[in-house]
Motif scaffolding. Structure first.
Motif, short mmCIF file in Angstrom:
data_model
loop_
_atom_site.label_atom_id
_atom_site.label_comp_id
_atom_site.label_asym_id
_atom_site.label_seq_id
_atom_site.Cartn_x
_atom_site.Cartn_y
_atom_site.Cartn_z
N ALA A 149 40.44 42.30 -8.79
CA ALA A 149 40.09 42.49 -7.38
C ALA A 149 41.09 41.85 -6.42
CB ALA A 149 38.68 41.97 -7.11
N ALA A 150 41.52 40.63 -6.74
CA ALA A 150 42.39 39.89 -5.82
C ALA A 150 43.88 40.09 -6.12
CB ALA A 150 42.05 38.40 -5.86
N ASN A 151 44.21 41.12 -6.90
CA ASN A 151 45.60 41.41 -7.28
C ASN A 151 46.29 40.23 -7.96
OD1 ASN A 151 45.89 44.14 -6.29
ND2 ASN A 151 45.80 43.28 -4.22
N PRO A 152 45.71 39.72 -9.06
CA PRO A 152 46.34 38.59 -9.74
C PRO A 152 47.61 39.02 -10.48
CG PRO A 152 44.56 39.44 -11.06
CD PRO A 152 44.53 40.22 -9.77
N LYS A 153 48.43 38.03 -10.81
CA LYS A 153 49.63 38.28 -11.60
C LYS A 153 49.40 37.94 -13.08
CE LYS A 153 51.88 39.57 -8.01
NZ LYS A 153 52.10 41.03 -7.81
N VAL A 154 48.45 37.03 -13.34
CA VAL A 154 48.18 36.58 -14.71
C VAL A 154 46.69 36.74 -15.00
CG1 VAL A 154 48.27 34.65 -16.35
CG2 VAL A 154 50.06 34.89 -14.60
N ILE A 155 46.37 37.29 -16.17
CA ILE A 155 44.98 37.40 -16.60
C ILE A 155 44.84 36.77 -17.98
CG2 ILE A 155 43.08 38.95 -17.19
CD1 ILE A 155 44.04 40.89 -15.14
N ILE A 212 29.46 42.74 -7.89
CA ILE A 212 30.18 41.91 -8.86
C ILE A 212 31.69 42.03 -8.68
CG2 ILE A 212 30.70 41.65 -11.32
CD1 ILE A 212 27.77 42.51 -11.86
N ILE A 213 32.15 43.26 -8.55
CA ILE A 213 33.59 43.49 -8.43
C ILE A 213 34.13 42.99 -7.09
CG2 ILE A 213 35.37 45.29 -8.34
CD1 ILE A 213 33.58 46.92 -10.27
N SER A 214 33.35 43.13 -6.04
CA SER A 214 33.84 42.78 -4.71
C SER A 214 33.68 41.30 -4.37
CB SER A 214 33.12 43.62 -3.64
OG SER A 214 31.73 43.31 -3.60
N GLU A 215 32.98 40.54 -5.20
CA GLU A 215 32.73 39.13 -4.86
C GLU A 215 34.01 38.32 -4.67
OE1 GLU A 215 29.53 35.68 -5.98
OE2 GLU A 215 30.07 37.13 -7.53
N PRO A 216 35.04 38.48 -5.51
CA PRO A 216 36.28 37.75 -5.24
C PRO A 216 36.87 38.06 -3.87
CG PRO A 216 36.31 38.63 -7.47
CD PRO A 216 35.13 39.25 -6.78
N ALA A 259 37.46 35.64 -0.59
CA ALA A 259 38.78 35.60 0.06
C ALA A 259 38.72 35.95 1.53
CB ALA A 259 39.74 36.55 -0.66
N GLY A 260 37.53 36.34 2.02
CA GLY A 260 37.36 36.62 3.44
C GLY A 260 37.69 38.03 3.86
N ALA A 261 37.75 38.97 2.91
CA ALA A 261 38.06 40.35 3.25
C ALA A 261 36.89 41.00 3.99
CB ALA A 261 38.36 41.15 1.98
N ALA A 262 37.19 41.91 4.90
CA ALA A 262 36.17 42.61 5.67
C ALA A 262 35.37 43.54 4.76
CB ALA A 262 36.81 43.41 6.79
N LYS A 263 34.15 43.90 5.20
CA LYS A 263 33.26 44.70 4.39
C LYS A 263 33.87 46.05 4.02
CE LYS A 263 28.58 46.63 4.25
NZ LYS A 263 27.28 46.75 4.96
N ALA A 264 34.47 46.73 4.97
CA ALA A 264 35.07 48.05 4.70
C ALA A 264 36.21 47.92 3.70
CB ALA A 264 35.57 48.67 6.00
N GLN A 265 36.99 46.86 3.81
CA GLN A 265 38.10 46.64 2.89
C GLN A 265 37.57 46.36 1.48
OE1 GLN A 265 40.57 43.32 4.00
NE2 GLN A 265 42.03 43.64 2.32
N ARG A 266 36.50 45.55 1.39
CA ARG A 266 35.92 45.24 0.09
C ARG A 266 35.39 46.50 -0.59
NH1 ARG A 266 33.09 41.21 3.02
NH2 ARG A 266 31.08 42.15 2.45
#
Length: 344
Positions: free
Chosen positions: A180-186, A125-129, A133-140
């Motif tokens: 997860a994607a380092n947003p600026k606004v929530i 759930i947390i890594s889905e964003p 975004a195309g992040a590699a598995k190890a990075q996710r």
């Protein structure tokens, strides 16, 4: 509510910010949402969200605050008007461009269970964003463990399903996903209303802590003014799809200028025996139908101030616009009589 951290004054907005100012991170311009059944859920809302602040949006159920939050996040397409993120109009975006813009604009939902896929484990759930975004598995995976620690779940939660967590823990997972994607606004849509009071305080303190650590900007939607008082640096009050008052938190809580706001504040319970309490202000009846809105001020059919001023005709014939001095504005023809009449 007890155990809450008071919002830092460092997040107070600057005065006289104009559209396009570098400190304006999110903006709505004459936003309308008209549903197919004729309901005007959002009816001409304009506001600016300043970098690093928390804007509390309050009002009764059905006033349009959740629809406004979903529209700011482009989960609801506006009927007209614009939403701008960092100066770019995202309300015209679709597909890949909108997905790219959403990296900086995320949402935490009200129900911490229904907003999580029960078939996925917390790590998924947390890594889905990040996957989108195309992040590699190890990075996710590394980022997911980092976020689990950040929201005080810990690595043991990575492989567990939502049903295996408490309500507060599920909301922490929802918060981690939004980060997860380092947003600026929530956009936080009633993020604590489904939780026990003791857990509410923990989640509010977590949000405040994360804002300081990550320099986040919040839109905090709630019907609970006690929570908003702890979180917000500015407050916007909605009634029947419109903002009827907007001000700094200090100015709003010390002296509301709209009779609806004064009534809401008078209903906030206090645990302090010595506190000076506003006399409770009852509101007559239910809000009018959002399909068939009254003429003039849309609050006049329930307005206690109108009765004390002997029903001035202007209230039922002329629709008041937001006006006022400085950063405190209200949509009331007699806003300067509000506090003078609350003790009558």
């Amino acid at each position: 509510m007890t155990g809450l951290s008071r919002k830092s004054s460092s997040a107070q907005p600057k005065d006289n910010l104009s559209p396009g100012d570098v400190d304006t991170v999110l903006e709505a311009r004459d936003l309308h949402v008209l549903f197919s059944n004729g309901v005007r859920a959002v009816d001409g809302v304009s506001l600016q969200l300043h970098r690093g602040e928390t804007l509390g949006v309050v009002g009764e159920s059905g006033c349009g605050k959740s629809t406004l939050g979903r529209t700011l996040c482009m989960l609801q397409v506006p009927s007209s008007g614009k939403v701008l993120l960092n100066g770019s109009t995202i309300s015209d975006m679709k597909g890949r461009n909108l997905r790219a813009a959403r990296k900086n604009l995320q949402m935490v939902f009200q129900d911490p269970y229904s907003s999580l896929d029960p078939r996925q484990r917390a790590g998924q759930i947390i890594s889905e964003p990040l996957l989108l975004a195309g992040a590699a598995k190890a990075q996710r995976q590394a980022r997911t463990y980092e976020l689990l620690d950040l929201v005080s779940i810990g690595p043991s939660g990575y492989s567990r399903f939502p049903r295996e967590f408490s309500g507060g823990q599920r909301q922490r997972i929802g918060i981690a996903r939004s980060l997860a994607a380092n947003p600026k606004v929530i956009i936080c849509d009633e993020p604590v209303s489904a939780l026990d009071v003791s857990v509410q305080a923990q989640i509010v303190n977590l949000l405040v802590s994360l804002q300081k650590k990550l320099n986040l900007t919040y839109v905090f939607i709630s019907h609970d003014l006690a929570v908003v008082r702890q979180m917000a640096s500015r407050v916007a009050v909605m009634y029947l799809g419109r903002i009827v008052e907007i001000a700094s938190a200090d100015s709003f809580f010390s002296g509301p200028r709209h009779p609806y706001s004064a009534a809401l504040l008078s209903a906030v319970p206090s645990m302090s025996i010595s506190a000076t309490r506003r006399k409770p202000i009852p509101l007559a009846g239910d809000p009018p139908s959002p399909i068939n809105l009254p003429s003039g001020c849309r609050f006049h059919t329930r307005c206690w101030l109108k009765e004390k001023l002997h029903s001035p005709e202007i209230c039922s014939t002329v629709d008041p616009m937001l006006a006022g001095e400085g950063n405190h504005q209200a949509a009331c023809h007699f806003q300067h009589s509000v506090n003078a009449k609350t003790g009558d």
